[in-house]
Design an enzyme around this catalytic site. Structure first.
Site, mmCIF file in Angstrom:
data_model
loop_
_atom_site.group_PDB
_atom_site.id
_atom_site.type_symbol
_atom_site.label_atom_id
_atom_site.label_comp_id
_atom_site.label_asym_id
_atom_site.label_seq_id
_atom_site.Cartn_x
_atom_site.Cartn_y
_atom_site.Cartn_z
ATOM 1 N N LYS A 1 13.185 0.767 0.619
ATOM 2 C CA LYS A 1 11.656 0.859 1.061
ATOM 3 C C LYS A 1 11.504 2.103 0.691
ATOM 4 O O LYS A 1 11.875 3.099 1.158
ATOM 5 C CB LYS A 1 11.346 0.643 2.355
ATOM 6 C CG LYS A 1 9.948 0.697 2.774
ATOM 7 C CD LYS A 1 9.746 0.398 4.234
ATOM 8 C CE LYS A 1 8.263 0.447 4.627
ATOM 9 N NZ LYS A 1 7.740 0.041 5.999
ATOM 10 N N ARG B 1 -2.398 0.806 6.314
ATOM 11 C CA ARG B 1 -2.486 1.324 7.280
ATOM 12 C C ARG B 1 -4.012 1.191 8.068
ATOM 13 O O ARG B 1 -4.123 1.243 9.311
ATOM 14 C CB ARG B 1 -2.277 2.890 6.772
ATOM 15 C CG ARG B 1 -1.189 3.142 6.179
ATOM 16 C CD ARG B 1 -0.170 3.868 7.054
ATOM 17 N NE ARG B 1 1.197 3.998 6.365
ATOM 18 C CZ ARG B 1 1.654 5.164 5.656
ATOM 19 N NH1 ARG B 1 0.971 6.210 5.281
ATOM 20 N NH2 ARG B 1 2.973 4.834 5.137
ATOM 21 N N ARG C 1 5.981 9.687 5.424
ATOM 22 C CA ARG C 1 7.374 9.217 5.927
ATOM 23 C C ARG C 1 8.650 9.663 5.198
ATOM 24 O O ARG C 1 9.298 9.234 4.894
ATOM 25 C CB ARG C 1 7.326 7.661 6.020
ATOM 26 C CG ARG C 1 6.117 7.184 6.722
ATOM 27 C CD ARG C 1 6.282 5.701 6.920
ATOM 28 N NE ARG C 1 5.225 4.832 7.503
ATOM 29 C CZ ARG C 1 4.469 5.098 8.586
ATOM 30 N NH1 ARG C 1 5.101 5.886 9.549
ATOM 31 N NH2 ARG C 1 3.614 4.246 8.855
ATOM 32 N N GLU D 1 21.949 2.090 -0.421
ATOM 33 C CA GLU D 1 21.294 1.604 0.717
ATOM 34 C C GLU D 1 21.558 0.071 0.687
ATOM 35 O O GLU D 1 21.642 -0.436 2.044
ATOM 36 C CB GLU D 1 19.549 1.720 0.510
ATOM 37 C CG GLU D 1 19.325 2.905 0.926
ATOM 38 C CD GLU D 1 18.995 3.439 2.384
ATOM 39 O OE1 GLU D 1 19.598 2.402 3.219
ATOM 40 O OE2 GLU D 1 18.700 4.713 2.559
ATOM 41 N N LYS E 1 10.479 -2.932 -1.846
ATOM 42 C CA LYS E 1 9.312 -2.458 -1.736
ATOM 43 C C LYS E 1 8.794 -1.401 -1.826
ATOM 44 O O LYS E 1 9.382 -0.332 -1.489
ATOM 45 C CB LYS E 1 9.136 -2.840 -0.010
ATOM 46 C CG LYS E 1 7.759 -2.544 0.482
ATOM 47 C CD LYS E 1 7.775 -2.741 2.174
ATOM 48 C CE LYS E 1 6.447 -2.134 2.591
ATOM 49 N NZ LYS E 1 6.517 -2.282 3.847
ATOM 50 N N SER F 1 0.199 -3.756 0.167
ATOM 51 C CA SER F 1 -1.413 -3.877 0.241
ATOM 52 C C SER F 1 -2.042 -3.057 -1.138
ATOM 53 O O SER F 1 -2.852 -3.529 -1.425
ATOM 54 C CB SER F 1 -1.693 -2.979 1.575
ATOM 55 O OG SER F 1 -1.134 -1.548 1.513
ATOM 56 N N TYR G 1 0.009 -10.986 0.023
ATOM 57 C CA TYR G 1 -1.384 -11.039 0.583
ATOM 58 C C TYR G 1 -1.999 -12.600 0.093
ATOM 59 O O TYR G 1 -2.633 -13.058 0.520
ATOM 60 C CB TYR G 1 -2.080 -10.027 0.832
ATOM 61 C CG TYR G 1 -1.537 -8.894 1.670
ATOM 62 C CD1 TYR G 1 -1.481 -9.025 3.045
ATOM 63 C CD2 TYR G 1 -0.649 -7.871 0.965
ATOM 64 C CE1 TYR G 1 -0.690 -7.969 3.772
ATOM 65 C CE2 TYR G 1 -0.184 -6.847 1.563
ATOM 66 C CZ TYR G 1 -0.052 -7.052 3.058
ATOM 67 O OH TYR G 1 0.550 -5.988 3.841
HETATM 68 C C1 PBG Z 1 6.204 -0.598 8.742
HETATM 69 C C2 PBG Z 1 5.377 -1.213 7.529
HETATM 70 C C3 PBG Z 1 4.640 -0.783 6.483
HETATM 71 C C4 PBG Z 1 4.334 -1.799 5.492
HETATM 72 C C5 PBG Z 1 4.999 -2.911 6.022
HETATM 73 N N1 PBG Z 1 5.634 -2.515 7.189
HETATM 74 C C6 PBG Z 1 3.810 0.639 6.485
HETATM 75 C C7 PBG Z 1 4.834 1.834 5.988
HETATM 76 O O1 PBG Z 1 5.877 1.828 5.948
HETATM 77 O O2 PBG Z 1 4.029 2.798 6.064
HETATM 78 C C8 PBG Z 1 3.261 -1.675 4.525
HETATM 79 C C9 PBG Z 1 3.084 -3.166 3.928
HETATM 80 C C10 PBG Z 1 1.952 -2.945 2.863
HETATM 81 O O3 PBG Z 1 1.155 -1.817 2.346
HETATM 82 O O4 PBG Z 1 1.417 -4.017 2.346
HETATM 83 N N2 PBG Z 1 5.798 -1.015 9.733
#
Ligand code: PBG
Length: 327
Positions: free
Chosen positions: A197, A207, A218, A234, A249, A275, A314
């Site tokens: 990730k 968000r 992060r 990982e 991701k 997203s 989505y």
């Molecule tokens: C963390 C989480 C995130 C997403 C899924 N699980 C946000 C992040 O890590 O900042 C993002 C998913 C997306 O952008 O569609 N709970």
């Protein structure tokens, strides 16, 4: 001029021929729809930066889950938006917290007709918006966070979830969650590990969907977009710790990572079309700049072709219908 003897175009002549020789197909059963539920909401609410995506009430979530099953999607990934947050993200492990309540609702509504999954992370529940517990100096404390994830995993399992999705990128999170689930008698709960990730700007619209209050970023726990080999490290750790499914991701900007992870392991590989990937296509399509449906199917096909067998998107419900009717 000599005529070409070998003519690849012969296989592209008709829809029927192209269908016959297609190397990659996207099946609705491989698509997982992320759904958001917000505590205390009385009407479903649109998410401005994710056209077509809603924050659900508990009641409208049940209906959306049924619609997803009817469309034939392979799974549902649940995210909760709590009414209040605290430093420790304690709503995540609270049996009556919004996510755990939603798991019970959805499982009682759809049973085993699809796979019910839940995000296993603190960021939706913490007042500071980070995925873990903070030390006094404001950094994210790895091992204390593992204990919080373990507690949250057991609460989700007790609510009846089929698959938990640890997404916080803490070291050792898969092992800690596996151990906690087993110790509580939940040996059959599956772990979909957010393995690779990245610290990505493509999560922006998400968000909004979860009303995250994070300031900063992060980058001390999610991966650097510059690194591929690190993902292989990982993924080896996650598989050794007991991950049943591993995930990359975002998806489209990281297809090389999807392919490398696919080649490295024999567990199923998932990819999350996040997203920002969705929002970019929707925004361009709304301007009339691209053909929305074709781009949708092309992106999903590309992610599948790179080696992801499961895709979180989505578009899952709409794409499932579209794929059945037209592709
Ligand atoms: C963390 C989480 C995130 C997403 C899924 N699980 C946000 C992040 O890590 O900042 C993002 C998913 C997306 O952008 O569609 N709970």
């Amino acid at each position: 001029m000599p005529y070409p003897e070998i003519r690849p175009r012969r296989l592209r002549r008709s829809t029927a021929l192209r269908r016959l020789v297609a190397e990659t197909r996207v099946d609705p059963a491989e698509l997982v729809v992320p759904l958001f539920v917000k505590e205390g909401l009385t009407e479903p609410r649109a998410v401005a930066s994710l056209p077509g995506v809603l924050q659900h009430t508990r009641e409208s979530l049940r209906k959306a889950a049924v619609a997803a099953v009817q469309a034939g999607v392979g799974g549902i990934m649940l995210f909760g938006v709590p009414a209040t947050r605290d430093e420790r993200g304690s709503g995540g492990a609270d049996p009556n917290g919004i996510l755990n309540a939603a798991i019970r609702d959805v499982v009682s509504e759809v049973g085993d007709a699809t796979v019910v999954m839940s995000d296993l992370c603190l960021d939706e529940f913490t007042s500071h918006g980070h995925c873990g517990l903070l030390t006094p100096d404001g950094s994210v404390a790895n091992d204390a966070t593992l204990a919080a994830y373990a507690e949250m995993a057991v609460a989700q399992a007790e609510a009846g979830v089929h698959v938990v999705g640890p997404s916080g990128m803490m070291d050792g999170q898969v092992g800690a969650v596996r151990q906690a689930l087993d110790a509580a008698g939940h040996r059959d709960v599956t772990i979909l590990a957010y393995t690779a990730k990245y610290a990505s700007a493509f999560y922006g619209p998400f968000r909004d969907a979860v009303e995250s209050t994070l300031d900063g970023d992060r980058r001390t726990y999610q991966q650097d977009p510059a690194n591929l080999r690190e993902s292989l490290r990982e993924v080896a750790l996650d598989v050794a710790e007991g991950a049943d499914i591993v995930m990359v991701k975002p998806a489209l900007p990281y297809l090389d990572v999807v392919a490398a992870v696919r080649a490295a392991v024999d567990v199923p590989v998932a990819a999350y079309q996040v997203s920002g990937e969705y929002a970019m296509v929707e925004a361009a399509a709304a301007n009339g700049w691209i053909d929305r449906e074709r781009v949708m199917v092309e992106t999903l096909t590309s992610i599948r072709r790179a080696g992801a067998q499961i895709i979180l998107t989505y578009w899952a419900v709409e794409a499932a219908q579209l794929l059945r009717e037209r592709y």
